[in-house]
Design a protein around this motif. Structure first.
Motif, mmCIF file in Angstrom:
data_model
loop_
_atom_site.group_PDB
_atom_site.id
_atom_site.type_symbol
_atom_site.label_atom_id
_atom_site.label_comp_id
_atom_site.label_asym_id
_atom_site.label_seq_id
_atom_site.Cartn_x
_atom_site.Cartn_y
_atom_site.Cartn_z
ATOM 1 N N LEU A 143 -5.420 13.289 2.745
ATOM 2 C CA LEU A 143 -5.187 12.173 1.834
ATOM 3 C C LEU A 143 -5.710 12.512 0.441
ATOM 4 C CD1 LEU A 143 -4.233 9.211 1.536
ATOM 5 C CD2 LEU A 143 -6.582 8.543 2.092
ATOM 6 N N TYR A 153 -0.235 12.323 0.339
ATOM 7 C CA TYR A 153 -0.867 13.316 1.192
ATOM 8 C C TYR A 153 -0.415 14.714 0.770
ATOM 9 C CZ TYR A 153 -1.696 9.526 4.581
ATOM 10 O OH TYR A 153 -2.091 8.371 5.210
ATOM 11 N N PHE A 204 7.195 7.343 5.751
ATOM 12 C CA PHE A 204 7.039 8.535 4.924
ATOM 13 C C PHE A 204 8.328 8.908 4.209
ATOM 14 C CE2 PHE A 204 2.889 10.427 5.804
ATOM 15 C CZ PHE A 204 2.456 9.635 6.846
ATOM 16 N N GLY A 205 8.147 9.502 3.027
ATOM 17 C CA GLY A 205 9.257 10.124 2.327
ATOM 18 C C GLY A 205 9.488 11.530 2.856
ATOM 19 N N LEU A 246 3.507 14.612 0.550
ATOM 20 C CA LEU A 246 4.183 13.511 1.231
ATOM 21 C C LEU A 246 3.693 12.175 0.697
ATOM 22 C CD1 LEU A 246 3.965 14.857 4.883
ATOM 23 C CD2 LEU A 246 6.020 14.710 3.493
ATOM 24 N N THR A 293 0.821 -1.209 0.000
ATOM 25 C CA THR A 293 0.000 0.000 0.000
ATOM 26 C C THR A 293 0.858 1.263 0.000
ATOM 27 O OG1 THR A 293 -1.713 -1.196 1.221
ATOM 28 C CG2 THR A 293 -1.901 1.191 1.148
ATOM 29 N N GLN A 344 2.875 3.595 8.898
ATOM 30 C CA GLN A 344 3.256 4.108 7.593
ATOM 31 C C GLN A 344 4.677 4.655 7.670
ATOM 32 O OE1 GLN A 344 0.335 6.986 6.251
ATOM 33 N NE2 GLN A 344 -1.131 5.399 5.739
ATOM 34 N N TYR A 394 -4.689 6.772 -2.515
ATOM 35 C CA TYR A 394 -3.881 5.666 -2.058
ATOM 36 C C TYR A 394 -4.114 4.465 -2.966
ATOM 37 C CZ TYR A 394 -7.917 3.715 0.556
ATOM 38 O OH TYR A 394 -9.126 3.188 0.919
ATOM 39 N N LEU A 421 -2.347 16.569 7.619
ATOM 40 C CA LEU A 421 -2.239 15.846 6.357
ATOM 41 C C LEU A 421 -3.628 15.588 5.773
ATOM 42 C CD1 LEU A 421 0.448 15.185 7.927
ATOM 43 C CD2 LEU A 421 0.472 13.061 6.650
ATOM 44 N N SER A 438 3.016 1.314 3.382
ATOM 45 C CA SER A 438 2.677 0.508 4.550
ATOM 46 C C SER A 438 2.385 -0.919 4.116
ATOM 47 C CB SER A 438 1.435 1.108 5.220
ATOM 48 O OG SER A 438 0.906 0.273 6.216
ATOM 49 N N ILE A 439 2.579 -1.854 5.048
ATOM 50 C CA ILE A 439 2.070 -3.203 4.840
ATOM 51 C C ILE A 439 0.546 -3.111 4.849
ATOM 52 C CG2 ILE A 439 1.919 -5.526 5.817
ATOM 53 C CD1 ILE A 439 4.669 -5.051 7.066
ATOM 54 N N THR A 440 -0.120 -3.873 4.009
ATOM 55 C CA THR A 440 -1.574 -3.799 3.920
ATOM 56 C C THR A 440 -2.237 -4.464 5.122
ATOM 57 O OG1 THR A 440 -1.452 -3.815 1.521
ATOM 58 C CG2 THR A 440 -3.562 -4.415 2.495
ATOM 59 N N ASP A 452 -9.684 12.247 0.344
ATOM 60 C CA ASP A 452 -10.586 13.373 0.568
ATOM 61 C C ASP A 452 -10.301 14.563 -0.342
ATOM 62 O OD1 ASP A 452 -10.094 12.564 4.003
ATOM 63 O OD2 ASP A 452 -11.751 11.947 2.714
ATOM 64 N N TYR A 502 0.598 5.781 -0.430
ATOM 65 C CA TYR A 502 -0.294 6.912 -0.179
ATOM 66 C C TYR A 502 0.327 8.202 -0.683
ATOM 67 C CZ TYR A 502 -1.895 3.636 3.494
ATOM 68 O OH TYR A 502 -2.329 2.537 4.195
ATOM 69 N N ILE A 537 -3.624 0.035 -2.988
ATOM 70 C CA ILE A 537 -3.310 -1.143 -2.183
ATOM 71 C C ILE A 537 -2.563 -2.210 -2.981
ATOM 72 C CG2 ILE A 537 -5.203 -0.742 -0.568
ATOM 73 C CD1 ILE A 537 -6.746 -2.962 -1.963
#
Lengths: 113, 113
Positions: free
Chosen positions: A45, A35, A104-105, A90, A31, A102, A48, A43, A94-96, A59, A33, A50
């Motif tokens: 979203l 942001y 982040f970069g 950003l 997964t 999570q 994303y 943040l 994450s693992i699903t 949103d 994302y 999966i």
């Protein structure tokens, strides 16, 4: 350990321009994302995904497109940059499922002139 | 609808003081709770999480958080802060079986020497 790389680090665009941000991860996470973070704010979203070729709207998806070309990469396109827009984008992975955090970069800072 | 509320936008303390950053959530189901830290100009970094068992969880750098189901809270604490703890702290909630994480708006912690 792994790492999330975001390119470019800084992005300057013109009003109306289409701009693409890239994200790569080597955690082998399913997964990913995107942001948006406005100055001093939380943040929001945007999209994303999966799995490869999957896209889920967040949103704030209006005005953005996303692409999950392969498991390790997730791109975001600003379809028409808005004048005076400034934000940090950003990327995270994450693992699903499960109680997994999570990662982040460092972010891409966008400025629109 | 999931919401995460961090009641304090800014907290200022002196080095060596104890601090508590407050987080309340609203979620209709089983959840995972976590805290993240964001230093200026960087992405978010995971601090700690709760998903079952002992309601007090320990994280890195002396941080701990306590889950309270009755209060719908997950407050973050540190007994003695250091200037390097100055950052923005985000509380996050994730529903079990859900790939989205919902973040609070963040609390800016300033530690004065």
């Amino acid at each position: 350990g792994g790492i999330i790389t975001q390119t470019p680090k800084f992005l300057i665009g013109q009003e109306g321009q289409k701009l693409t941000l890239k994200c790569q991860q080597n955690f082998n996470h399913d997964t990913m994302y995107w942001y948006r973070q406005d100055s001093g704010k939380g943040l929001r979203l945007i999209y994303y995904s999966i799995t490869e070729n999957d896209l889920q709207k967040g949103d704030l998806s209006e005005g953005y497109d996303a692409s999950r070309e392969k498991k390790s990469s997730f791109s975001l396109t600003v379809t028409s940059a808005q004048k005076n827009e400034m934000a940090v984008f950003l990327c995270a992975s994450s693992i699903t499922g499960g109680p997994y955090e999570q990662y982040f970069g460092p972010g891409t800072r966008l400025t629109v002139l | 609808t999931q919401t995460v509320s961090q009641s304090d936008a800014h907290v200022t303390v002196f080095e060596g003081d104890s601090v508590e950053l407050r987080c309340n959530y609203s979620y209709g189901g089983s959840i995972y709770l976590s805290w993240y830290i964001q230093h200026h100009g960087h992405g978010l970094q995971f601090l700690l999480k709760y998903y079952s068992g002992n309601p007090v969880v320990q994280g890195v750098n002396g941080f701990e958080a306590e889950f309270s189901k009755s209060d719908s809270s997950f407050h973050l604490r540190k007994a003695s802060v250091h200037w390097s703890d100055s950052a923005v702290y985000f509380c996050a909630v994730r529903g079990r079986g859900n790939n989205r994480i919902f973040f609070g708006d963040g609390t800016q912690l300033v530690v004065k020497p």
